[in-house]
Structure formats: structure tokens, C-alpha cells
Design a protein around this motif. Structure first.
Motif, PDB file in Angstrom:
ATOM      1  N   SER A   1       0.608  -1.296  -0.025  1.00 35.38           N
ATOM      2  CA  SER A   1      -0.161  -0.001  -0.065  1.00 35.38           C
ATOM      3  C   SER A   1       0.940   1.285  -0.042  1.00 35.38           C
ATOM      4  CB  SER A   1      -0.949   0.019   1.301  1.00 35.38           C
ATOM      5  OG  SER A   1      -1.611   1.178   1.348  1.00 35.38           O
ATOM      6  N   ARG A   2       2.010   1.261   0.741  1.00 33.36           N
ATOM      7  CA  ARG A   2       2.759   2.560   0.831  1.00 33.36           C
ATOM      8  C   ARG A   2       3.488   2.549  -0.609  1.00 33.36           C
ATOM      9  NH1 ARG A   2       4.083   0.210   6.072  1.00 33.36           N
ATOM     10  NH2 ARG A   2       6.043  -0.623   5.414  1.00 33.36           N
ATOM     11  N   GLN A   3       3.614   1.610  -1.341  1.00 37.00           N
ATOM     12  CA  GLN A   3       4.114   1.509  -2.296  1.00 37.00           C
ATOM     13  C   GLN A   3       3.154   1.988  -3.765  1.00 37.00           C
ATOM     14  OE1 GLN A   3       7.504   1.215  -3.069  1.00 37.00           O
ATOM     15  NE2 GLN A   3       7.545   1.144  -0.775  1.00 37.00           N
ATOM     16  N   GLY A   4       2.080   2.256  -3.358  1.00 33.33           N
ATOM     17  CA  GLY A   4       0.976   2.789  -4.374  1.00 33.33           C
ATOM     18  C   GLY A   4       0.036   1.753  -4.748  1.00 33.33           C
ATOM     19  N   VAL A   5       0.040   0.444  -4.322  1.00 33.94           N
ATOM     20  CA  VAL A   5      -0.842  -0.481  -4.708  1.00 33.94           C
ATOM     21  C   VAL A   5      -2.247  -0.157  -3.816  1.00 33.94           C
ATOM     22  CG1 VAL A   5      -1.419  -2.993  -4.725  1.00 33.94           C
ATOM     23  CG2 VAL A   5       0.766  -2.029  -5.227  1.00 33.94           C
ATOM     24  N   ALA A   6      -3.237  -0.120  -4.377  1.00 30.96           N
ATOM     25  CA  ALA A   6      -4.449   0.105  -4.004  1.00 30.96           C
ATOM     26  C   ALA A   6      -4.820  -0.838  -2.781  1.00 30.96           C
ATOM     27  CB  ALA A   6      -5.657   0.627  -4.998  1.00 30.96           C
ATOM     28  N   LEU A   7      -5.237  -0.463  -1.809  1.00 26.50           N
ATOM     29  CA  LEU A   7      -5.879  -1.399  -0.785  1.00 26.50           C
ATOM     30  C   LEU A   7      -7.078  -1.989  -1.043  1.00 26.50           C
ATOM     31  CD1 LEU A   7      -5.429   0.790   2.718  1.00 26.50           C
ATOM     32  CD2 LEU A   7      -4.212  -1.241   2.051  1.00 26.50           C
ATOM     33  N   ASN A   8      -8.095  -1.590  -1.872  1.00 25.94           N
ATOM     34  CA  ASN A   8      -9.135  -2.201  -2.390  1.00 25.94           C
ATOM     35  C   ASN A   8      -8.867  -3.567  -3.399  1.00 25.94           C
ATOM     36  OD1 ASN A   8      -8.585  -0.527  -4.538  1.00 25.94           O
ATOM     37  ND2 ASN A   8     -10.715  -0.031  -4.707  1.00 25.94           N
ATOM     38  N   ARG A   9      -7.620  -3.520  -3.803  1.00 30.44           N
ATOM     39  CA  ARG A   9      -7.066  -4.363  -4.681  1.00 30.44           C
ATOM     40  C   ARG A   9      -6.388  -5.518  -3.902  1.00 30.44           C
ATOM     41  NH1 ARG A   9      -8.408  -3.819  -9.741  1.00 30.44           N
ATOM     42  NH2 ARG A   9      -8.885  -1.800 -10.542  1.00 30.44           N
ATOM     43  N   MET A  10      -6.439  -5.526  -2.566  1.00 32.56           N
ATOM     44  CA  MET A  10      -5.623  -6.722  -1.951  1.00 32.56           C
ATOM     45  C   MET A  10      -6.373  -7.218  -0.898  1.00 32.56           C
ATOM     46  SD  MET A  10      -1.933  -4.716  -1.557  1.00 32.56           S
ATOM     47  CE  MET A  10      -2.444  -3.107  -0.996  1.00 32.56           C
ATOM     48  N   ALA A  11      -6.372  -8.451  -0.371  1.00 29.26           N
ATOM     49  CA  ALA A  11      -7.128  -9.101   0.657  1.00 29.26           C
ATOM     50  C   ALA A  11      -5.958 -10.027   1.224  1.00 29.26           C
ATOM     51  CB  ALA A  11      -8.240  -9.802   0.229  1.00 29.26           C
ATOM     52  N   THR A  12      -6.114 -10.205   2.555  1.00 30.13           N
ATOM     53  CA  THR A  12      -5.230 -10.824   3.313  1.00 30.13           C
ATOM     54  C   THR A  12      -5.947 -12.162   3.860  1.00 30.13           C
ATOM     55  OG1 THR A  12      -5.473  -9.711   5.354  1.00 30.13           O
ATOM     56  CG2 THR A  12      -3.442  -9.147   3.797  1.00 30.13           C
ATOM     57  N   ILE A  13      -5.138 -13.498   4.177  1.00 27.47           N
ATOM     58  CA  ILE A  13      -5.889 -14.330   4.649  1.00 27.47           C
ATOM     59  C   ILE A  13      -4.781 -15.241   5.341  1.00 27.47           C
ATOM     60  CG2 ILE A  13      -5.685 -15.684   2.619  1.00 27.47           C
ATOM     61  CD1 ILE A  13      -8.068 -17.221   3.372  1.00 27.47           C
ATOM     62  N   SER A  14      -4.906 -15.912   6.362  1.00 30.98           N
ATOM     63  CA  SER A  14      -3.709 -16.644   7.139  1.00 30.98           C
ATOM     64  C   SER A  14      -4.215 -18.029   6.948  1.00 30.98           C
ATOM     65  CB  SER A  14      -3.805 -16.150   8.541  1.00 30.98           C
ATOM     66  OG  SER A  14      -2.995 -17.296   9.308  1.00 30.98           O
ATOM     67  N   TYR A  15      -3.164 -18.878   6.444  1.00 29.96           N
ATOM     68  CA  TYR A  15      -3.434 -20.324   6.556  1.00 29.96           C
ATOM     69  C   TYR A  15      -2.637 -20.889   7.647  1.00 29.96           C
ATOM     70  CZ  TYR A  15      -5.591 -20.023   2.189  1.00 29.96           C
ATOM     71  OH  TYR A  15      -6.725 -19.618   0.918  1.00 29.96           O
ATOM     72  N   GLY A  16      -1.881 -20.026   8.459  1.00 31.94           N
ATOM     73  CA  GLY A  16      -1.383 -20.490   9.709  1.00 31.94           C
ATOM     74  C   GLY A  16      -0.249 -21.757   9.159  1.00 31.94           C
ATOM     75  N   ALA A  17      -0.294 -22.927   9.850  1.00 29.65           N
ATOM     76  CA  ALA A  17       0.494 -24.055   9.602  1.00 29.65           C
ATOM     77  C   ALA A  17       0.083 -24.803   8.555  1.00 29.65           C
ATOM     78  CB  ALA A  17       0.765 -24.825  11.048  1.00 29.65           C
TER      79      ALA A  17
END
Length: 192
Positions: free
Chosen positions: A151-167
Motif C-alpha cells: 500500500s505504501r508503494q502505491g498498490v490500492a488497498l481495495n485490490r488486496m485481501a489477506t488471509i492466514s493459513y497458519g501452519a
């Protein structure tokens, strides 16, 4: 002769009574059978309705799955994995190394240069040490760190999603130090 007539009359009366009884009994039996057949028909009609509803629901689910499959066709473009020697996450850490930041900056520049409307799914993973709940949170923190940097590099937040798969889904055995290091990673899925 009167005795015979009386006997015949008695016999006719008995026959009439028996016939009437059978007729009444037959009517009662017919009514009972009709009632039972009607009840069975009602249950069968109810089952037919349920089967038709299930069939409709199944068709709708299949249609939704087919539409989702068509939507996903050709949407995956490529992925980038942050787990090689320069960007592995240390045990119990979510901070990006300078090497990881450089790779991500290059990646963000590539996205801007291509000027494609892409969607990024950022997946966080951990090794198998630690409890499951903790690993889920750590994987999420790692994915979020990558999202914030992009996001700080200019990639729009609404174009990114995060998910955790843990182990989940290790890429190497968790029994070795090298394997655990490879499993501490972030994967960026680039989708069109």
C-alpha cells in the motif's frame, strides 16, 4: 305349503340380511380402503413436492458452481512467494527484512508498469511450532505486513485481501530447521 312359504320367507330374510350386511360391510371396507389410499397419495404428493424442491435446489447449486467456475477461468495470472533465502520470516516474527522490502518494491513497480487491474490475495503461513490459534494470528500479521508495505508503494488497498493459513499446507517438512524456514512464508496470488 304355508310352512314352506314361511321357511322360504325366513330364508329370504336371512339372505337379505346377510347380503345387506355384506353390502354395508363392503361399503365400510371400501370407505376404509379409499381413506387409506387417500392418505398414502397425500404422503406421496408431499414427497414428490420435496423431491421437486431438492431437484430445483440442486440445479441452482450446480448453476452457481458452473458460473463460479467460468468466472474463475483464466483469472489466475501468477504468484510470488516470499520464502526464499532472502525473505524468510524469522521464527515468531512478522517484520519484513530489507531484502523482502526490496522484492516487494520491485513487485509493486512491476504492477504499476504493467498498469493491469489485478487483485492480490496475500496468504500468510507459519511453521508448525506453536499452537494453532497463535499460528493463525502470526500468519495474518505476516500477510498484513506485506499488504501495508505494498500500500505504501502505491498498490490500492481495495485490490488486496489477506488471509492466514497458519501452519496449513506446508511446502516442506516441519521436522527440520530448513523445512520450518521454508514454511514461514507469504504467498501473493495475482488474479486478473
Amino acid at each position: 305349503m304355508i310352512g314352506q312359504v314361511k321357511g322360504s320367507l325366513k330364508m329370504a330374510t336371512v339372505v337379505a340380511l346377510v347380503a345387506g350386511g355384506l353390502a354395508v360391510s363392503g361399503c365400510a371396507t371400501k370407505k376404509y380402503v379409499n381413506t387409506q389410499v387417500g392418505a398414502v397419495n397425500t404422503r406421496v404428493d408431499g414427497h414428490d413436492t420435496q423431491i421437486a424442491e431438492l431437484d430445483k435446489t440442486s440445479r441452482e447449486a450446480l448453476d452457481r458452481a458452473t458460473a463460479a467456475g467460468k468466472l474463475a477461468e483464466g483469472k489466475f495470472m501468477y504468484s510470488m512467494v516470499l520464502s526464499d533465502d532472502s525473505v524468510k520470516f524469522p521464527t515468531d516474527q512478522d517484520a519484513l527484512s530489507p531484502e523482502a522490502e526490496q522484492r516487494l518494491a520491485d513487485f509493486a513497480a512491476k504492477l504499476k508498469e504493467e498498469n493491469k487491474n489485478v487483485y492480490l490475495e496475500i496468504q500468510g503461513y507459519t511453521d508448525a511450532t506453536g499452537e494453532s490459534g497463535y499460528n493463525e494470528k502470526l500468519g495474518q500479521r505476516r500477510a498484513d505486513a506485506v499488504r501495508k508495505f505494498l500500500s505504501r508503494q502505491g498498490v490500492a488497498l481495495n485490490r488486496m485481501a489477506t488471509i492466514s493459513y497458519g501452519a496449513e499446507d506446508p511446502v516442506a517438512p516441519n521436522e527440520t530447521t530448513e523445512g520450518r524456514a521454508q514454511n514461514r512464508r507469504v504467498v501473493i496470488m495475482v488474479l486478473a
